[in-house]
Design an enzyme around this catalytic site. Structure first.
Site, mmCIF file in Angstrom:
data_model
loop_
_atom_site.group_PDB
_atom_site.id
_atom_site.type_symbol
_atom_site.label_atom_id
_atom_site.label_comp_id
_atom_site.label_asym_id
_atom_site.label_seq_id
_atom_site.Cartn_x
_atom_site.Cartn_y
_atom_site.Cartn_z
ATOM 1 N N GLU B 29 5.609 2.329 13.522
ATOM 2 C CA GLU B 29 5.522 3.320 14.590
ATOM 3 C C GLU B 29 4.157 3.261 15.266
ATOM 4 O O GLU B 29 3.141 3.144 14.581
ATOM 5 C CB GLU B 29 5.701 4.733 13.999
ATOM 6 C CG GLU B 29 7.077 4.960 13.418
ATOM 7 C CD GLU B 29 7.076 5.973 12.281
ATOM 8 O OE1 GLU B 29 6.074 6.679 12.100
ATOM 9 O OE2 GLU B 29 8.087 6.040 11.563
ATOM 10 N N GLU B 54 11.691 5.003 9.366
ATOM 11 C CA GLU B 54 11.050 4.255 8.281
ATOM 12 C C GLU B 54 12.042 3.557 7.365
ATOM 13 O O GLU B 54 11.812 2.431 6.928
ATOM 14 C CB GLU B 54 10.157 5.173 7.434
ATOM 15 C CG GLU B 54 8.899 5.663 8.114
ATOM 16 C CD GLU B 54 9.097 6.986 8.842
ATOM 17 O OE1 GLU B 54 10.263 7.416 8.997
ATOM 18 O OE2 GLU B 54 8.086 7.582 9.250
ATOM 19 N N ASP B 79 2.642 9.508 2.540
ATOM 20 C CA ASP B 79 3.544 10.655 2.334
ATOM 21 C C ASP B 79 4.928 10.380 2.952
ATOM 22 O O ASP B 79 5.940 10.881 2.466
ATOM 23 C CB ASP B 79 2.958 11.900 2.990
ATOM 24 C CG ASP B 79 1.494 12.097 2.663
ATOM 25 O OD1 ASP B 79 1.178 13.021 1.908
ATOM 26 O OD2 ASP B 79 0.655 11.298 3.149
ATOM 27 N N PHE B 80 4.946 9.621 4.036
ATOM 28 C CA PHE B 80 6.211 9.379 4.745
ATOM 29 C C PHE B 80 7.084 8.332 4.049
ATOM 30 O O PHE B 80 8.199 8.060 4.470
ATOM 31 C CB PHE B 80 5.954 8.946 6.201
ATOM 32 C CG PHE B 80 5.127 9.911 7.009
ATOM 33 C CD1 PHE B 80 4.905 11.207 6.566
ATOM 34 C CD2 PHE B 80 4.563 9.530 8.210
ATOM 35 C CE1 PHE B 80 4.143 12.109 7.301
ATOM 36 C CE2 PHE B 80 3.800 10.414 8.969
ATOM 37 C CZ PHE B 80 3.580 11.702 8.508
ATOM 38 N N ILE B 81 6.563 7.723 2.990
ATOM 39 C CA ILE B 81 7.364 6.744 2.249
ATOM 40 C C ILE B 81 8.585 7.428 1.624
ATOM 41 O O ILE B 81 9.572 6.784 1.301
ATOM 42 C CB ILE B 81 6.502 6.040 1.159
ATOM 43 C CG1 ILE B 81 7.131 4.719 0.724
ATOM 44 C CG2 ILE B 81 6.301 6.910 -0.053
ATOM 45 C CD1 ILE B 81 7.057 3.650 1.755
ATOM 46 N N HIS B 123 0.426 15.404 4.035
ATOM 47 C CA HIS B 123 -0.243 14.332 4.772
ATOM 48 C C HIS B 123 -1.438 13.756 4.031
ATOM 49 O O HIS B 123 -2.161 12.938 4.579
ATOM 50 C CB HIS B 123 -0.728 14.834 6.142
ATOM 51 C CG HIS B 123 0.352 14.990 7.164
ATOM 52 N ND1 HIS B 123 1.414 15.815 6.992
ATOM 53 C CD2 HIS B 123 0.528 14.414 8.379
ATOM 54 C CE1 HIS B 123 2.196 15.745 8.055
ATOM 55 N NE2 HIS B 123 1.679 14.901 8.915
#
Lengths: 349, 337
Positions: B29, B54, B79-81, B123
């Site tokens: 992104e 993702e 964190d977005f994993i 985050h």
């Protein structure tokens, strides 16, 4: 079309202006360095939030994204506790532990999240609970168009449709996913995609609070009936502050010398580096990004501002609007003074 | 030697690698803005911007690697994993075994991590222990510009999946993006030696799974990685005034973990504190305790300064939840008293 009562229009105006004025105070606090980290505002999407929340009844749940201030304020969360939360104060709504991106209010069934798309499953769960408990309540999911490419949101659309759940999906579309133009990374047409799940879906001008109100007025009976069905509204909007306060693309416009100065050196070196892609391709890649930065400027314009728009179209309510403004400003100023005094007193202890 | 900032070193090493190997490409992104210099040099075929998807682009990275390319997939924040973990948990990590050792996955996941700038619990996580728990994944966390560039090359050269974590307090652009937002009236505890430093004239990789002794000492070993190694060095300086001699070990790699370096150092000092910004329970610090127990290095004093709770938004609370110098000092002094 239902004729909107004057009282409703004034209520919408007050809701929007309260949120706007509070977020202006928040902006000042952030700029002064009182608020740490990121700050995502809902400035520009007030008409959408107000138009939806005007139709909600006690017991309805709202799952928001990272722009949670407007829905929390408009649903009646104490403004002082919100401001204190943004400052990380122990007396804040979430005891200073959550911050603006992680606001929760159990009494009013309000949630927020910094994870893109997560308001979809969240609202589906609340809707499942209302159906299970046989209430007339519904759940609302607020999210941006950028999350329409996130798996969990698309899965939520299917789940809500297949389980006939009363979820009102509200897509706040500003066509920006941080620094990416959403239409450049999205296949097909969003409304077609939603209809493909068997969900009734429509578009509305999200800067027009009366249009949003009307759209939700149509949707509500489908959501609250005995055998409910989900409903989807795509509402356009503009974020004047971009993705968050200090948005990197908007900074190019606000202090071009400083920002461009920092970028151009390494960028020129990269374009002219003796190894790499074909020069024409390199130049075209860079010019695309420069065009993107140029496009970001449009966000600074207030031409689609929902509050100004209502003021312009409802000139006969000018005096009432002015009164509301005064009332709201007085109330919020006194709260913010109280909060700042408290914080300053504590800091000096 | 030349001097570079942390993120500058990563970019410089990456340019070096991409120049030499046309199979390396980036995907994620906002990479057209985050990696604009790479875009400028290599074009959009090799710097691919995606939607917020993702699970799809990380999953696609796995098979692109299996097809012979060298993908570097960017997950903006570790964190977005959460939304894409399947690609790592059930695919990237397992395909080598499932294929009977015949099909490897040379994938790099580049992602930012860590806290200390007031962004709250969704985050600012580290999660490296959580990822290293999965057999088949390598996890690397550089603590300074030189390591950042060299370890990125190690990750790229590896024939197996590597998660490469850059700490947001060290990478100036991340801190600007997420912490200051261009403001000059907020500041954070950025360790200078981590943020800027000398780097090699020519980029070369470092061996996989090798730790680095940053300071030698006899009384206590501080085992750490990422930003926390700088907290350890600061604590070691203060403790030296009390005549406590501290060894600081920068693990660099969570997986493979440099057991030998850990055992050698602790056998000497007999006192060890693991300083880990990741969560305490069921993670890296417990793993190190298990290794020391299995090796029967006893008697030793063992302690840990880690993140024990969800990271709070409040800056003061946050600074105490994350490992800090005072927490290290308190425990070290207790050991020596």
């Amino acid at each position: 079309m239902t004729l909107m009562r004057e009282k409703t229009i004034l209520e919408l105006y007050e809701a929007m202006y309260t949120s706007r004025y509070l977020e202006k105070i928040v902006t000042q606090l952030w700029e002064k360095g009182n608020i740490y980290g990121e700050m995502h505002l809902g400035i520009g999407e007030e008409a959408i939030i107000a138009g939806v929340l005007s139709h909600l009844i006690p017991g309805d749940a709202i799952s928001t994204d990272h722009r949670s201030t407007p829905p929390f304020v408009m649903r009646g969360v104490d403004i002082e506790s919100l401001l204190l939360e943004f400052l990380g104060h122990p007396k804040g709504l979430c005891s200073g532990l959550g911050g603006h991106m992680h606001l929760f209010c159990k009494e009013l069934l309000l949630t927020s999240s910094g994870i893109v798309g997560s308001s979809g499953p969240s609202a589906v769960g609340f809707a499942l609970a209302t159906k299970y408990q046989k209430t007339k309540n519904i759940a609302v999911a607020f999210f941006g168009e950028g999350s329409m490419n996130q798996g969990m949101l698309l899965e939520s659309l299917n789940l809500a449709s297949s389980l006939n759940l009363p979820v009102l999906f509200i897509c706040k579309d500003n066509n920006w996913a941080i620094t990416t133009r959403s239409n450049e990374v999205t296949g097909g047409v969003l409304l077609d995609r939603v209809r493909g799940f068997g969900i009734e879906a429509r578009e509305v001008d999200g800067s027009d609070c009366m249009a949003v109100w009307q759209a939700v007025e149509t949707a509500i009976p489908r959501l609250r009936k005995r055998n409910p069905a989900p409903y989807f509204i795509q509402a356009s909007c503009t974020h004047n502050e971009g993705h968050f306060l200090g948005d990197p693309l908007l900074r190019f416009h606000r202090s071009p010398k400083k920002e461009l100065g920092a970028v151009t050196g390494p960028l020129t070196k990269s374009v002219l580096h003796y190894k790499g892609g074909r020069l024409d391709k390199r130049i075209s890649s860079v010019s695309n990004v420069l065009a993107l930065i140029a496009k970001a400027r449009a966000q600074l314009s207030f031409s689609n501002d929902p509050i100004r728009r209502l003021e312009k179209t409802q000139t006969h309510l000018k005096d009432q609007f002015a009164q509301i403004k005064l009332k709201v400003e007085k109330k919020i100023n006194s709260i913010s003074e109280r909060v700042l005094n408290l914080v300053q007193e504590e800091a000096s202890l | 030697m030349r001097k570079m900032e942390f993120a500058e070193a990563i970019e410089s090493a990456l340019k070096h690698a991409m120049t030499n190997d046309p199979d390396i490409f980036l995907m994620g992104e906002d990479v057209h803005t985050l990696r604009i210099n790479l875009l400028a040099q290599f074009g959009k075929e090799r710097v691919i911007s995606t939607s917020i998807s993702e699970s799809a682009f990380l999953g696609a990275g796995v098979t692109a690697a299996m097809a012979g390319l060298r993908p570097i997939i960017e997950i903006m924040l570790i964190d977005f994993i959460g939304v894409a973990i399947d690609a790592l948990l059930n695919h990237a990590s397992k395909i080598l075994t499932f294929s009977g050792g015949k099909w490897n996955v040379p994938l790099v996941v580049r992602t930012s991590c860590g806290g200390g700038y007031g962004d709250g619990g969704q985050h600012e996580q580290s999660l490296w222990g959580w990822l290293a728990h999965i057999p088949g994944l390598h996890v690397v966390v550089p603590s300074n510009p030189s390591d950042a560039g060299q370890l990125l090359l190690s990750a790229i050269e590896s024939d197996h999946p590597v998660i490469y974590l850059e700490h947001k307090l060290l990478a100036d652009y991340w801190l600007d993006y997420m912490g200051t937002g261009g403001r000059e009236n907020v500041s954070f505890d950025v360790p200078e030696k981590g943020a800027i430093g000398e780097v090699p004239e020519k980029w070369e990789s470092l061996p996989i799974g090798k730790a680095n002794i940053l300071r030698e000492g006899d009384d206590i070993t501080l085992i750490s990685l990422g930003v926390s190694v700088h907290r350890c060095l600061e604590a070691a300086n203060i403790l030296s005034e009390d005549e406590i001699s501290v060894e600081v070990l920068d693990l660099r790699w969570v997986s493979p973990l440099d057991k030998e370096a850990i055992i050698t150092s602790v056998s000497k000092t007999k006192r060890v504190i693991v300083v880990d910004e990741d969560y305490m329970r069921f993670g890296l610090s417990g793993e190190i305790a298990a290794i020391l127990a299995e090796e029967n290095i006893s008697p030793i004093q063992f302690g840990r300064v880690c993140t024990e709770h969800t990271i709070p938004f409040n800056r003061h609370l946050e600074d105490n939840v994350l490992p800090n110098v005072n927490r290290i000092l308190a425990l070290a002094r207790k050991f020596k008293s």
